[in-house]
Design a protein around this motif. Structure first.
Motif, short mmCIF file in Angstrom:
data_model
loop_
_atom_site.label_atom_id
_atom_site.label_comp_id
_atom_site.label_asym_id
_atom_site.label_seq_id
_atom_site.Cartn_x
_atom_site.Cartn_y
_atom_site.Cartn_z
N ASN A 1 0.82 -1.21 0.00
CA ASN A 1 0.00 0.00 0.00
C ASN A 1 0.86 1.26 0.00
N MET B 1 1.36 6.71 1.47
CA MET B 1 0.54 5.51 1.61
C MET B 1 -0.73 5.65 0.78
N ASN B 2 -0.98 4.68 -0.09
CA ASN B 2 -2.24 4.65 -0.83
C ASN B 2 -3.41 4.29 0.08
N MET B 3 -3.17 3.32 0.94
CA MET B 3 -4.15 2.86 1.93
C MET B 3 -3.40 2.46 3.18
#
Length: 219
Positions: free
Chosen positions: A100, A124-126
């Motif tokens: 992520n 961070m994407n997720m």
């Protein structure tokens, strides 16, 4: 290395960055600059392992390369380059469980007169809301490549809170600045650090440096 073996030790001397490259690795980036301040160009380069097992397929996202990197400095001598420092930890490496996170490194080398800057970026994407760059400044002194400066800015995307840390390891001066991205009001405090100008291989992972190396040594 992805197969569990130790990261290879680079050869002592070569005519170019390509000459330092072990089998199974590639030159990802190379820059020149006079970081030893002797009037002769030096090399700073990043190598990356090319193990196919380190490229992971993902649904809905491009494949993720989690192969490790080597950061190295080689001093010019007029007829070639001699290895002055090798580091296997400073540039963070994603793991198969941490995809992520965007790749922390994107051509993050630059040189200035007498120094080199290595930059890593957290996004961070997720699974996290922190983002921001980490910059480490090195130069060759007292017979080694040493850390002389550190700058980190972090923004918490969920709350808007921000903090910045700047350290000059030659003087021991350290500043911390806190604020919010929706306000011009900031609070800055000046501190001292007893962390010396560490050698390249003593710095450790960029993302954990502030917690594991810098903070325990503040007066």
């Amino acid at each position: 290395a992805q197969d569990g073996s130790e990261t290879p030790r680079l050869v002592r001397a070569a005519a170019s960055a390509e000459g330092f490259r072990p089998e199974g690795w590639r030159v990802q980036q190379v820059v020149e600059g006079d970081i030893s301040r002797d009037g002769i160009a030096d090399l700073v380069f990043v190598l990356r392992q090319t193990d196919p097992a380190g490229v992971i397929s993902r649904d809905y996202f491009p494949p993720a390369d989690i192969n490790p990197r080597i950061l190295a400095v080689a001093l010019g001598s007029g007829g070639g380059f001699t290895l002055a420092g090798q580091d296997d930890a400073l540039i963070p490496t994603r793991t198969a469980d941490g995809l992520n996170m965007e790749d922390p490194y994107d051509q993050g080398l630059s040189t200035e007169i007498g120094s080199v800057v290595v930059r890593a970026n957290l996004f961070m994407n997720m699974g996290g809301a922190d983002m921001g760059p980490y910059e480490f400044r090195f130069r060759h002194q007292d017979g080694a490549v040493r850390l002389i400066g550190y700058d980190h800015t972090n923004v918490q995307r969920m709350t808007g809170e921000s903090h910045a840390v700047s350290v000059n390891f030659l003087t021991g001066r350290m500043t911390r600045t806190t604020g919010r991205i929706d306000s011009d009001v900031e609070k800055t405090e000046t501190l001292r650090t007893t962390t010396p100008p560490l050698t390249l291989d003593q710095v450790g992972d960029a993302f954990s440096f502030e917690q594991d190396v810098l903070r325990p040594r503040i007066d």
